[in-house]
Each structure stands twice: as C-alpha cells, then as structure tokens.
Design an enzyme around this catalytic site. Structure first.
Site, PDB file in Angstrom:
ATOM      1  N   ARG A  31      -1.972   3.959   1.732  1.00 39.49           N
ATOM      2  CA  ARG A  31      -3.038   3.857   0.776  1.00 39.49           C
ATOM      3  C   ARG A  31      -3.977   2.686   1.152  1.00 39.49           C
ATOM      4  O   ARG A  31      -3.680   1.615   0.820  1.00 39.49           O
ATOM      5  CB  ARG A  31      -2.163   3.491  -0.529  1.00 39.49           C
ATOM      6  N   ASP A  89       1.379  -7.860  -0.467  1.00 35.24           N
ATOM      7  CA  ASP A  89       0.142  -8.328  -0.681  1.00 35.24           C
ATOM      8  C   ASP A  89      -0.525  -7.703  -1.874  1.00 35.24           C
ATOM      9  O   ASP A  89      -1.108  -8.248  -2.987  1.00 35.24           O
ATOM     10  CB  ASP A  89      -0.906  -8.233   0.529  1.00 35.24           C
ATOM     11  N   ASP A  90      -0.402  -6.516  -2.080  1.00 31.11           N
ATOM     12  CA  ASP A  90      -0.920  -5.415  -3.026  1.00 31.11           C
ATOM     13  C   ASP A  90      -0.260  -5.889  -4.282  1.00 31.11           C
ATOM     14  O   ASP A  90      -0.947  -5.765  -5.540  1.00 31.11           O
ATOM     15  CB  ASP A  90      -1.055  -4.114  -2.639  1.00 31.11           C
ATOM     16  N   TYR A 147     -14.120  -7.277   6.457  1.00 32.96           N
ATOM     17  CA  TYR A 147     -13.178  -7.074   5.290  1.00 32.96           C
ATOM     18  C   TYR A 147     -13.857  -6.042   4.297  1.00 32.96           C
ATOM     19  O   TYR A 147     -14.912  -5.592   4.554  1.00 32.96           O
ATOM     20  CB  TYR A 147     -12.930  -8.565   4.552  1.00 32.96           C
ATOM     21  N   LYS A 191      -7.294  -8.477   7.630  1.00 31.38           N
ATOM     22  CA  LYS A 191      -6.362  -9.367   6.728  1.00 31.38           C
ATOM     23  C   LYS A 191      -6.297 -10.720   7.616  1.00 31.38           C
ATOM     24  O   LYS A 191      -6.237 -11.715   7.423  1.00 31.38           O
ATOM     25  CB  LYS A 191      -5.293  -8.925   6.229  1.00 31.38           C
ATOM     26  N   ASN A 220     -11.347  -1.143  -4.780  1.00 29.90           N
ATOM     27  CA  ASN A 220     -11.876  -1.495  -3.551  1.00 29.90           C
ATOM     28  C   ASN A 220     -11.929  -0.280  -2.801  1.00 29.90           C
ATOM     29  O   ASN A 220     -10.852   0.688  -3.073  1.00 29.90           O
ATOM     30  CB  ASN A 220     -11.315  -2.369  -2.653  1.00 29.90           C
ATOM     31  N   GLU A 223       1.234  -4.267   3.666  1.00 32.03           N
ATOM     32  CA  GLU A 223      -0.085  -4.036   3.236  1.00 32.03           C
ATOM     33  C   GLU A 223      -0.540  -2.496   3.060  1.00 32.03           C
ATOM     34  O   GLU A 223      -0.127  -1.821   3.946  1.00 32.03           O
ATOM     35  CB  GLU A 223      -1.122  -4.554   4.156  1.00 32.03           C
ATOM     36  N   ASP A 224      -0.772  -2.228   1.799  1.00 35.54           N
ATOM     37  CA  ASP A 224      -1.538  -0.795   1.616  1.00 35.54           C
ATOM     38  C   ASP A 224      -0.642   0.274   1.910  1.00 35.54           C
ATOM     39  O   ASP A 224      -0.791   1.188   2.547  1.00 35.54           O
ATOM     40  CB  ASP A 224      -2.691  -0.796   2.497  1.00 35.54           C
TER      41      ASP A 224
END
Ligand SMILES: NC(=O)C1=CN([C@@H]2O[C@H](COP(=O)(O)OP(=O)(O)OC[C@H]3O[C@@H](n4cnc5c(N)ncnc54)[C@H](O)[C@@H]3O)[C@@H](O)[C@H]2O)C=CC1
Ligand SMILES: CC(=O)C(=O)O
Ligand SMILES: [Mg+2]
Length: 553
Positions: A145, A259-260, A91, A163, A406, A234-235
C-alpha cells in the site's frame, strides 16, 4: 577563494561550534577533475542543473538520486539547505511517481531486497549489506500500500529510500547507519505483472500463513544480523500493518514501530492540538467539545483516531468519552456497530448510538455529526467537496480541515479551494505540500500534516536511548513535543506545524523527549544518559547529529 556554502549555523542557526562528524571520502586525485572545480562551484552547478529540469519532477528525482550515489554529502547539503524545494522531489508527491516508474528508472542498488524465495535463508541475504555493524535504522516496506497508490510490489522501494533520506536530513542519522528494505512477497497488481520490465517476482502475493512464517524469520534474522537497529514498518496494507505491529512491538528483539499508524497518529495529534486551540478561540467552544469526523478507516485513519483520543483524555475525559468525540466514514458510509462483517480494526470506533437508516453521503453525515474537524485519509481525490467544506464553515467560525491522503493527486481537497470556500477561515493541513495562497490580498500558509515531522525524531531518540521497544507514550510525547515546538513567529503566521526549514531542530526536541520517556518507562539501555536532565539530553542529541561536511572557506 571558495565561499562557504553550507554550515550547521547556516542550516539551523544554533549549532555553533559543534563537531561535524562524517568520515571523509577520498577525493578524486589531482588531475582527474578540472582545476577550478571545488565544492562551492559544484553545489551551484548541481542546483543549476536541477532547476534547469523545470516542471519535470520525475527527472529531478532521477537527477537527485544519481547525485546521492555519486556525492552523498553534496546531496544532503543541497537537501538540507533547500528543504521546501527538495522534499517534495525526494518524498511525497514525486516519490509516488518514482515508485510507479521504479522498474523503468532503476539504476543501482540502494537497499536490500528480501523475497519470499529467500525464505529459509533470509539471514544470508541480510548479511550481504556492506555496513552491517553501522546499521541503526531501517524502513521496511512490502510495497502493498504505497502512499494512496495501492499494491506496487517491489516498486515500493523508493518509499523506504525517501523516508531514510529524511531520517538523515531531518534528524542527522549518519547515511551509513540507514538501511532501506523492500520485501518482495509477490504483487497482486496486474499492471506490474504484465510489465516485461517489472523488477519484482512475477507472482501473486503469498497467503497470510506463509507471510507470517516469512515475517517471523525476517524479524529474527534482523535482530541477529543488525542487533542495534530500529525497525520502521512502512506502507503495509492495512490488515498487515496492524497485525505485524501487534505481533512484534513488544516481542521482537529489536524495537519496532509502524509509521503509518503511529507516526501519522502523532503528527496529526500534534496539528490537532494547535488547530483545536485556534478553532476554540474563535468559537468559544470548550476543547473537550470538539467533534472529529474521519473519512477513511484504514491503517492511517484508525491510527490517527487512536492518537487523537489522547487529545481528549489529556483534558481529563475518560476513554469512552474521548471515543465518543470520533466518527468514521469508509467506502460504505458512516461506520456503525450494527453493520455486518465489520473489519476488526473498525470495530473499536463503530458507533453504537445511531440506529437510523445507514448514512452514506458525506453531507448527510456532516449534518448529523456536526463536526468541528474533518480529517481525510481515504485516498479519494476531491472527496471534500465545495458543499462539504462550505457546510463545515457554516457550522464553525474556524473549521479544521485536514485532507491528509498522499500523494497530492489524491488529496481530499486543495488548499486554494479550502481557503476560498471558507472565506479564509479554514485551519488546514494536508498530507502532501501545497503552495501558500493569496486571497483577498492576504497570504495564507498551508500546514503539512505528514509523518515526516515526527518519524526522524522518534527514530533518533529511540536509537540514542538504545530502547528495547518504542512505547505508545514515546510516540505520544513525540507528538506533544512537536506541538510545543512552534515559535511565536509561526503562531503569528497562523501555522499549526513548524516551518519545514526547522525540521532538524524540531527533531532534536522530539528525540530528547523520546529519550526522556524511554527512561521513565525503563525501556532505555543507554545508562549514561540517565544522569542527564532534559537540557543535556537535547544537547546530546544535537551533538550526535550528523551534517554533511562543510566546504571550507
Ligand atoms: N499524511 C500522512 O502523513 C499520511 C497519509 N497517509 C495517506 O492516507 C491514505 C490512506 O492510507 P491507509 O489508511 O493506509 O489506506 P487504506 O487503503 O487502508 O484506507 C483507506 C480507507 O479509505 C476508505 N475509503 C476508500 N474510498 C472511500 C470513499 N469513497 N468514501 C469513503 N471512504 C473511502 C476505505 O474504506 C478505507 O477505510 C493514503 O493516501 C496514504 O497516503 C498515510 C500515512 C501517512
Ligand atoms: C506519508 C505516508 O507515510 C504515507 O502516505 O503512507
Ligand atoms: Mg506511509
């Protein structure tokens, strides 16, 4: 005699007597492996080989990835018994490197790729997944992203894979119930497009209209092919992250969360609840008087701020009063309502009470806002400078500093620096992990404010309750359950998040709370669970939780 190397008790200390559930895989026939090879020796050999790679995390990632494909249970046994060591490899931060290099290190299929060229027949692509009836949780990215690394196109797949490994290790999803998905809608990353080995479509991203059509077909097909699945987005780039959460969270036939926006919001609210208490104990300041300054107003920043507002509303403040405790800075400076062409997601938090010249510099903004907490979701490495952190320490006996970007190379500041610049007073959490740091003879422990503490529990609770939707209250309660999960020992160590080694037990507490709230809000469909009290829901979640098979002693 083989020694016992991993038991549920060993992993968590409290699961004595529970059934371990995996379906056994066929072992190689006698004669195909050396006589002395057994799981115990294999475990030790794997750890030795992994550690022999020294300071080369990407090689460790590749090794672990191969291990997972060759011997999945051994991979999870190793991950669960060594969370603090292995998590940063599968991760953040190493998964960021794995994404950057994905087209070069790719070996075998590990998830589904659905591309814009599949438009019109997406269902057929989804149907090739071998475990259709078992799929319960998916992480879907469009690679636009990835962490703070930008548009990586199809190279974003490792984030979905990573994840889901945490869903398995962190909450006990069965491996075959997880489904990584990468949507290939093109990429605007010139480096990818120029790379002859790039594994995605060699074209620019599609426009919003075409993407909407694609996403509608995709979500429709998901519900048909995987009717029991819960979808985690996600992302996605910020505008799309907000747009598709809004479009599907109450209307899709399968439950959806982002999630973000929501996972990060929940994890930061949880850390903030504990941090604000510590900070207020030192300053005597009322909890309602905290002032939070965000650097970065993307999907993560705005998602977190919306969730942090409930810290204030839970203390009895109105929505407007809660909002007034929050300020934002983006790449142009402090966000004020008079700024022309403000993006839609920034309007809600734009300040209406400032009319001076635009404030652009972080130090000037800290002087003006006098924050008690500084939260970074800006992708700007080192943005929390020595001067800024020292100023926070002048204003607060215990400043709250959360550099959450991150991977670690983009962190707004390092733990060591935050400790030194505040003379050990800082209450700290970062998005990616830092090591403990000894300063003036005392050891300090950093918090990791990463959504990995909540998404496994939210997903597990959502799936066990067979929820129709993931509601804001389910997410908020996941956050509060995380905040309440700290042990006295962890509080005494000054931690604001539980130790990573306890993530499985913490996920069970989160899952049980999520089920409870799903029931209260009548979005659950697992009727027999409605007769269970909270203790039984917790027991139920633990019993459903998967463990890698234990090598018998
Ligand atoms: N800790 C965690 O669990 C999570 C961390 N993140 C991290 O948050 C970061 C941001 O993610 P998103 O919000 O989705 O990205 P984004 O790209 O949408 O947002 C970045 C924001 O930072 C601002 N920014 C950029 N340069 C700046 C500068 N020089 N000064 C001030 N502001 C600046 C931009 O204007 C934008 O508002 C990423 O690094 C991501 O990895 C995201 C989700 C979870
Ligand atoms: C942790 C995470 O979800 C991110 O950085 O995007
Ligand atoms: Mg993310």
């Amino acid at each position: 005699m083989p020694t016992r190397i991993l038991t549920p008790e060993y992993v968590n200390g409290i699961f004595k007597g529970l059934k371990i559930s995996p379906e056994p895989k066929a072992e190689p026939a006698h004669g195909l492996t050396p006589p002395a090879l057994n799981k115990s020796i294999q475990y030790k050999r794997c750890m030795l080989q992994l550690r022999s790679k020294g300071d080369r995390p990407l090689e460790k990632y590749i090794f672990l990835s191969s291990l997972k494909q060759y011997d999945e249970e051994m991979f999870y046994a190793i991950l669960m018994a060594n969370m603090p060591e292995i998590c940063p490899l599968i991760y953040t931060p190493t998964v960021g490197d794995a994404c950057l290099n994905f087209s070069h290190i790719y070996r075998k299929p590990e998830g589904l790729y659905v591309s814009i060229e599949d438009k019109g027949s997406i269902k057929n692509v989804l149907r090739v997944w071998p475990h259709k009836d078992k799929a319960r949780i998916t992480v879907v990215t469009d690679g636009s992203r990835i962490l703070g690394l930008g548009d990586l196109g199809v190279n974003g797949m490792p984030i979905s894979i990573g994840k889901l490994s945490l869903y398995i290790a962190g909450a006990g999803f069965k491996p075959e119930s997880t489904l990584p998905i990468c949507l290939d809608l093109g990429t605007n990353n010139a480096k990818n497009l120029d790379d002859p080995l790039y594994l995605g479509l060699r074209r620019k991203r599609v426009d919003d209209k075409e993407m909407d059509e694609f996403m509608d077909e995709f979500m429709h097909a998901m519900a048909e092919v995987f009717p029991n699945i819960l979808v985690q987005f996600e992302d996605f780039s910020t505008d799309h992250a907000f747009h598709y959460l809004e479009r599907y969270q109450n209307t899709a036939k399968v439950p959806v969360f982002n999630d973000d926006i929501q996972g990060t919001g929940a994890v930061v609210l949880s850390g903030f609840v504990n941090a604000a208490k510590l900070s207020s104990e030192a300053s005597g300041r009322d909890l309602t008087d905290h002032r939070v300054l965000f650097l970065g107003a993307g999907s993560a920043g705005v998602g977190v701020a919306k969730q942090v507002m409930s810290f204030f509303t839970l203390q009895g403040l109105s929505e407007e009063e809660a909002k007034s405790r929050i300020w934002f800075i983006d790449s142009q400076g402090m966000i004020t309502a008079d700024r022309p062409k403000l993006q839609a997601h920034k309007i809600y938090f734009a300040r209406k009470d400032y009319s001076g010249p635009p404030l652009k510099n972080l130090l000037d903004i800290i002087d003006y806002v006098k924050p008690t907490a500084l939260v970074g979701l800006s992708t700007m490495r080192g943005a929390f400078t020595k001067e800024a952190v020292e100023k926070m320490a002048e204003l607060n006996p215990r400043p709250i500093i959360f550099p959450l970007s991150n991977p670690v190379s983009l962190s707004e500041c390092e733990f060591k620096d935050a400790i030194e610049w505040t003379d050990g007073k800082v209450i700290f959490a970062s998005g990616s992990p830092f090591l403990p740091y000894t300063y003036k003879g005392k050891e300090y422990y950093p918090g990791q404010g990463n959504n990995m503490y909540v998404f496994p529990g939210i997903g597990f609770g959502g799936v066990l309750s067979k929820c129709k939707h993931v509601t804001p209250s389910m997410v908020e309660n996941a956050s509060l359950a995380l905040a309440e999960s700290l042990t006295q020992e962890e509080r005494d160590m000054g931690l604001i998040y539980p130790k990573l080694t306890r993530v499985r037990e913490v996920s069970m507490q989160i899952a049980a709370r999520v089920i409870h709230v799903a029931q209260e809000e009548h979005v659950d469909r697992n009727a027999p669970l409605r007769h269970m009290d909270d203790e039984h829901l917790l027991e139920f979640a633990r019993k459903r939780s998967w463990y890698p098979r234990v090598p018998s002693s």
